[in-house]
Design a protein around this motif. Sequence first.
Motif, PDB file in Angstrom:
ATOM      1  N   ASP A 263     -12.436  19.986 -18.256  1.00  0.00           N
ATOM      2  CA  ASP A 263     -11.602  19.059 -17.492  1.00  0.00           C
ATOM      3  C   ASP A 263     -12.390  17.777 -17.244  1.00  0.00           C
ATOM      4  N   LEU A 264     -11.892  16.664 -17.770  1.00  0.00           N
ATOM      5  CA  LEU A 264     -12.529  15.361 -17.595  1.00  0.00           C
ATOM      6  C   LEU A 264     -11.604  14.408 -16.839  1.00  0.00           C
ATOM      7  N   SER A 265     -10.811  14.933 -15.938  1.00  0.00           N
ATOM      8  CA  SER A 265      -9.806  14.145 -15.229  1.00  0.00           C
ATOM      9  C   SER A 265     -10.433  13.047 -14.378  1.00  0.00           C
ATOM     10  N   SER A 266      -9.730  11.921 -14.306  1.00  0.00           N
ATOM     11  CA  SER A 266     -10.008  10.831 -13.363  1.00  0.00           C
ATOM     12  C   SER A 266     -11.343  10.133 -13.587  1.00  0.00           C
ATOM     13  N   ASN A 267     -11.962  10.329 -14.747  1.00  0.00           N
ATOM     14  CA  ASN A 267     -13.195   9.620 -15.047  1.00  0.00           C
ATOM     15  C   ASN A 267     -12.926   8.204 -15.534  1.00  0.00           C
ATOM     16  N   ALA A 268     -13.914   7.341 -15.371  1.00  0.00           N
ATOM     17  CA  ALA A 268     -13.884   6.027 -16.001  1.00  0.00           C
ATOM     18  C   ALA A 268     -14.269   6.232 -17.465  1.00  0.00           C
ATOM     19  N   LEU A 269     -13.342   6.743 -18.222  1.00  0.00           N
ATOM     20  CA  LEU A 269     -13.553   7.144 -19.609  1.00  0.00           C
ATOM     21  C   LEU A 269     -12.765   6.211 -20.515  1.00  0.00           C
ATOM     22  N   GLY A 270     -13.472   5.476 -21.356  1.00  0.00           N
ATOM     23  CA  GLY A 270     -12.849   4.470 -22.196  1.00  0.00           C
ATOM     24  C   GLY A 270     -12.835   4.837 -23.666  1.00  0.00           C
ATOM     25  N   PRO A 271     -12.599   3.842 -24.538  1.00  0.00           N
ATOM     26  CA  PRO A 271     -12.488   4.119 -25.980  1.00  0.00           C
ATOM     27  C   PRO A 271     -13.752   4.696 -26.587  1.00  0.00           C
ATOM     28  N   ASP A 272     -14.929   4.300 -26.100  1.00  0.00           N
ATOM     29  CA  ASP A 272     -16.169   4.849 -26.658  1.00  0.00           C
ATOM     30  C   ASP A 272     -16.244   6.353 -26.437  1.00  0.00           C
ATOM     31  N   GLY A 285     -14.108  23.545 -30.581  1.00  0.00           N
ATOM     32  CA  GLY A 285     -14.165  24.950 -30.213  1.00  0.00           C
ATOM     33  C   GLY A 285     -13.564  25.263 -28.859  1.00  0.00           C
ATOM     34  N   LEU A 286     -13.064  24.237 -28.164  1.00  0.00           N
ATOM     35  CA  LEU A 286     -12.452  24.453 -26.857  1.00  0.00           C
ATOM     36  C   LEU A 286     -11.093  25.135 -26.973  1.00  0.00           C
ATOM     37  N   ASP A 287     -10.726  25.837 -25.918  1.00  0.00           N
ATOM     38  CA  ASP A 287      -9.357  26.331 -25.802  1.00  0.00           C
ATOM     39  C   ASP A 287      -8.458  25.266 -25.179  1.00  0.00           C
ATOM     40  N   SER A 288      -9.014  24.486 -24.230  1.00  0.00           N
ATOM     41  CA  SER A 288      -8.213  23.451 -23.579  1.00  0.00           C
ATOM     42  C   SER A 288      -9.097  22.276 -23.177  1.00  0.00           C
ATOM     43  N   LEU A 289      -8.501  21.091 -23.221  1.00  0.00           N
ATOM     44  CA  LEU A 289      -9.150  19.857 -22.772  1.00  0.00           C
ATOM     45  C   LEU A 289      -8.148  19.105 -21.904  1.00  0.00           C
ATOM     46  N   THR A 290      -8.557  18.830 -20.662  1.00  0.00           N
ATOM     47  CA  THR A 290      -7.718  18.067 -19.742  1.00  0.00           C
ATOM     48  C   THR A 290      -8.357  16.714 -19.498  1.00  0.00           C
ATOM     49  N   MET A 291      -7.564  15.672 -19.691  1.00  0.00           N
ATOM     50  CA  MET A 291      -8.060  14.309 -19.486  1.00  0.00           C
ATOM     51  C   MET A 291      -6.970  13.536 -18.758  1.00  0.00           C
ATOM     52  N   ASP A 292      -6.664  13.981 -17.572  1.00  0.00           N
ATOM     53  CA  ASP A 292      -5.597  13.414 -16.759  1.00  0.00           C
ATOM     54  C   ASP A 292      -6.142  12.176 -16.042  1.00  0.00           C
ATOM     55  N   TYR A 293      -5.682  11.000 -16.446  1.00  0.00           N
ATOM     56  CA  TYR A 293      -6.168   9.691 -15.995  1.00  0.00           C
ATOM     57  C   TYR A 293      -7.404   9.312 -16.815  1.00  0.00           C
ATOM     58  N   ALA A 312      -5.459  23.066 -26.707  1.00  0.00           N
ATOM     59  CA  ALA A 312      -4.403  22.668 -25.774  1.00  0.00           C
ATOM     60  C   ALA A 312      -4.852  21.413 -25.043  1.00  0.00           C
ATOM     61  N   LEU A 313      -4.117  20.319 -25.204  1.00  0.00           N
ATOM     62  CA  LEU A 313      -4.530  19.016 -24.701  1.00  0.00           C
ATOM     63  C   LEU A 313      -3.617  18.521 -23.591  1.00  0.00           C
ATOM     64  N   ASP A 314      -4.221  17.942 -22.563  1.00  0.00           N
ATOM     65  CA  ASP A 314      -3.510  17.165 -21.553  1.00  0.00           C
ATOM     66  C   ASP A 314      -4.184  15.799 -21.506  1.00  0.00           C
ATOM     67  N   LEU A 315      -3.577  14.827 -22.156  1.00  0.00           N
ATOM     68  CA  LEU A 315      -4.136  13.474 -22.239  1.00  0.00           C
ATOM     69  C   LEU A 315      -3.274  12.503 -21.450  1.00  0.00           C
ATOM     70  N   SER A 316      -2.747  12.952 -20.341  1.00  0.00           N
ATOM     71  CA  SER A 316      -1.758  12.187 -19.594  1.00  0.00           C
ATOM     72  C   SER A 316      -2.390  11.074 -18.770  1.00  0.00           C
ATOM     73  N   GLU A 317      -1.534  10.225 -18.251  1.00  0.00           N
ATOM     74  CA  GLU A 317      -1.881   9.119 -17.359  1.00  0.00           C
ATOM     75  C   GLU A 317      -2.908   8.142 -17.940  1.00  0.00           C
ATOM     76  N   PRO A 318      -2.648   7.607 -19.131  1.00  0.00           N
ATOM     77  CA  PRO A 318      -3.523   6.532 -19.624  1.00  0.00           C
ATOM     78  C   PRO A 318      -3.391   5.299 -18.738  1.00  0.00           C
ATOM     79  N   GLU A 319      -4.508   4.665 -18.416  1.00  0.00           N
ATOM     80  CA  GLU A 319      -4.533   3.518 -17.520  1.00  0.00           C
ATOM     81  C   GLU A 319      -4.907   2.248 -18.275  1.00  0.00           C
ATOM     82  N   GLU A 320      -4.549   1.104 -17.700  1.00  0.00           N
ATOM     83  CA  GLU A 320      -4.932  -0.195 -18.257  1.00  0.00           C
ATOM     84  C   GLU A 320      -6.195  -0.675 -17.557  1.00  0.00           C
TER      85      GLU A 320
END
Length: 337
Positions: A263-272, A285-293, A312-320
């Motif tokens: 789970d990498l939710s709510s991080n200041a995670l950009g294109p790099d 090799g993951l079963d799930s990756l969450t990147m909400d925000y 299983a991916l959750d790549l929701s809430e992309p921010e500007e």
Amino acid sequence: MPNYEYLDEFAGLPVVVAPDTDQRENFWWLVEERARVDKPDPTLDDYEEAYQTARADPGAFAWRLQLPAYGGEAIFRDLFLRFVDEVDTTKVTALIAGYWDFGESSAHEPVGLLVEHADRFPALRALFLGEMVQQECEISWIQQCDVAPLLAAFPRLEELWVRGGNGLEFPATRHEALRRLVVQTGGLPGVLASDLPALEHLELWFGVEGYGCTTEFDDLAPLFEGEVFPNLRSLGLCNAEWGDDLVRALADAPVMERVRALDLSSNALGPDGGEVLASAPVFRGLDSLTMDYHFVPEPVLERIRQALSGVALDLSEPEEYFVDENGEPAYYPGLTE
């Protein structure tokens, strides 16, 4: 964000509110809060009926103890003692200590009460200390304390959530039963120095330096190297200013050999960071990756989807992103104050 609304479910159980001595005032606060987040608007009778239903089967519910955020003269000790008197707490398995007071009051009182009455909660397996929503108290304002006495008083506790970092102490300790640990704060006091052999899920929220984050990226080295928590299978590293650095470190981290849910939710995670997720073999090799925000643009998200097609991916809430005074793109965690 974790402090925008109350949990409806905790430890797999529906949440019910234990009313304070001025229960109608407390219920009105809950009604207004649920309306604010566009949930069905319950009546006072709904809450009272739910409370009586839960009293008949205390082990089937997670119990929230909280004071009304505005007005009222109730104190947390009275609320707690009334709960212990009215409910068969020997059957309670999940408990939430919510809003206890504003300002200088800290978690010392709820922690002290729980430790003092630990024998009244022999079945307790899950505890959330500090579930307060933003309208009650910002995460950076919540006054916490040393949680080690809780772990000592409840050796069979399997799940512990803590929200708020002011005054939080988590001294290095050993606990045989704890399987899930969630710390929603900016610090990392003692967590990685603790001996938690049963721990399967670890979730840490870091925040920003201006609002209490005391963790530096290098502090996570024992975790990345896999030196702690041998049974860890689910890892959440959330709400950090250095999201891209987190992903780069995880790409080569020995701990990822046993982590299956990330789970990498709510991080200041950009294109790099997004490009690393798409290219590093370890994430496949993951079963799930969450990147909400996040701040990963759609073309990079598509590369992640293709590279991690079996995950299983959750790549929701992309921010500007916004542009800083130097004309550079600036990213920020989802939860700051």
